[in-house]
Scaffold this motif. Structure first.
Motif, PDB file in Angstrom:
ATOM      1  N   ASP A 145      32.916  30.289  49.007  1.00 16.54           N
ATOM      2  CA  ASP A 145      31.821  30.596  48.093  1.00 16.54           C
ATOM      3  C   ASP A 145      30.824  31.584  48.686  1.00 16.54           C
ATOM      4  OD1 ASP A 145      32.998  28.819  46.375  1.00 16.54           O
ATOM      5  OD2 ASP A 145      31.585  27.181  46.753  1.00 16.54           O
ATOM      6  N   TRP A 146      30.836  31.729  49.998  1.00 17.60           N
ATOM      7  CA  TRP A 146      29.944  32.673  50.673  1.00 17.60           C
ATOM      8  C   TRP A 146      30.530  34.081  50.748  1.00 17.60           C
ATOM      9  CZ3 TRP A 146      25.137  31.370  52.852  1.00 17.60           C
ATOM     10  CH2 TRP A 146      24.817  30.009  52.841  1.00 17.60           C
ATOM     11  N   ARG A 191      39.974  28.540  45.877  1.00 16.14           N
ATOM     12  CA  ARG A 191      38.544  28.837  45.973  1.00 16.14           C
ATOM     13  C   ARG A 191      38.290  30.335  46.045  1.00 16.14           C
ATOM     14  NH1 ARG A 191      35.452  24.344  49.600  1.00 16.14           N
ATOM     15  NH2 ARG A 191      33.704  25.494  48.683  1.00 16.14           N
ATOM     16  N   VAL A 206      36.269  32.841  43.248  1.00 23.02           N
ATOM     17  CA  VAL A 206      35.296  33.888  43.561  1.00 23.02           C
ATOM     18  C   VAL A 206      35.709  35.198  42.897  1.00 23.02           C
ATOM     19  CG1 VAL A 206      34.279  35.267  45.408  1.00 23.02           C
ATOM     20  CG2 VAL A 206      34.599  32.813  45.728  1.00 23.02           C
TER      21      VAL A 206
END
Length: 242
Positions: free
Chosen positions: A9-10, A70, A74
């Motif tokens: 997520d970063w 994940r 993104v």
């Protein structure tokens, strides 16, 4: 690997998008140069967070494949118009063909010849006759340089800064290591530290070319003064009248 899992997520804050824009422009030029007729469709194998695709999609209709749900999430947030498919780039078969296939950082995660050849076979299986694959490893054996680098940026109120340390503990094998020391500052101002280690593949240039040709490609090396060495594999057109 944390970068593609718990830290995915970063990802928008890891790299400045201008770095990807310059590389993507070069990759698009190489794909157009090598492909006849002019390419319209592009399959990216190992698309990650979709940062390169965000620039390449301006030139091609793209389908993006990655094994990390994940990272795909993104990518979907920044490339909603692209088709996203979860799959292992060594095995995935989509049942269709494309004008070009592109594999960037993900192909560096192939640490054995068997895995590298499997990705090449995936690329070949998804190319129309006359199409090209552009494969871009971080290093080949001849260009490998140990060292450190730093980076990071800010996005959506969060910040990342990292140190990247590249070493080759055993020059006789086909891999090297990259350690990341990562500082993450959240929207609340709190900072935490993460460590992530990646084991990546390292093969001689001649081996890349040999594996591409064994797969069925007509292969060549492409170089750019400021961007890493890469490989073009052409799937030969069908003979006339076939």
């Amino acid at each position: 690997m944390k970068l593609y899992g718990e830290l995915a997520d970063w990802w928008p804050a890891f790299y400045d998008s201008t770095e990807y824009r310059r590389e993507a422009a070069h990759f698009a030029r190489e794909i157009r140069r090598a492909t006849r007729p002019a390419p319209r469709t592009l399959l990216e194998l190992g698309s990650g967070g979709g940062t390169t695709a965000a620039h390449l999609k301006k030139s091609f209709n793209m389908t993006l494949v990655d094994i990390s749900p994940r990272m795909l999430a993104v990518s979907k947030s920044i490339n909603p118009e692209c088709e996203h498919v979860r799959g292992d780039i060594r095995k995935v078969r989509l049942g269709g063909t494309f004008d070009a296939v592109f594999a960037h950082d993900a192909i560096a995660h192939m640490t054995t010849e068997r895995d590298l050849a499997a990705v090449m076979a995936t690329a070949y299986a998804h190319l129309r006759p006359g199409g090209v694959a552009l494969l871009v490893p971080d290093f080949v054996k001849e260009t490998f340089e140990p060292g450190t680098d730093e980076g990071g940026s800010d996005a959506d109120g969060r910040s990342v800064r990292f140190l990247q340390w590249v070493v080759d503990p055993n020059p006789r094998d086909t891999s090297y290591m990259v350690d990341f020391a990562i500082l993450l500052r959240g929207r609340n101002g709190r900072v935490r530290l993460a460590h992530d280690r990646h084991t990546l593949g390292l093969f001689p240039r001649t081996r890349w070319l040999s594996l591409l040709r064994r797969t069925g490609f007509k292969a060549e090396v492409v170089r750019h003064e400021s961007i890493r060495e890469a490989f073009i594999g052409r799937r030969l057109p069908l003979p006339r009248g076939s």
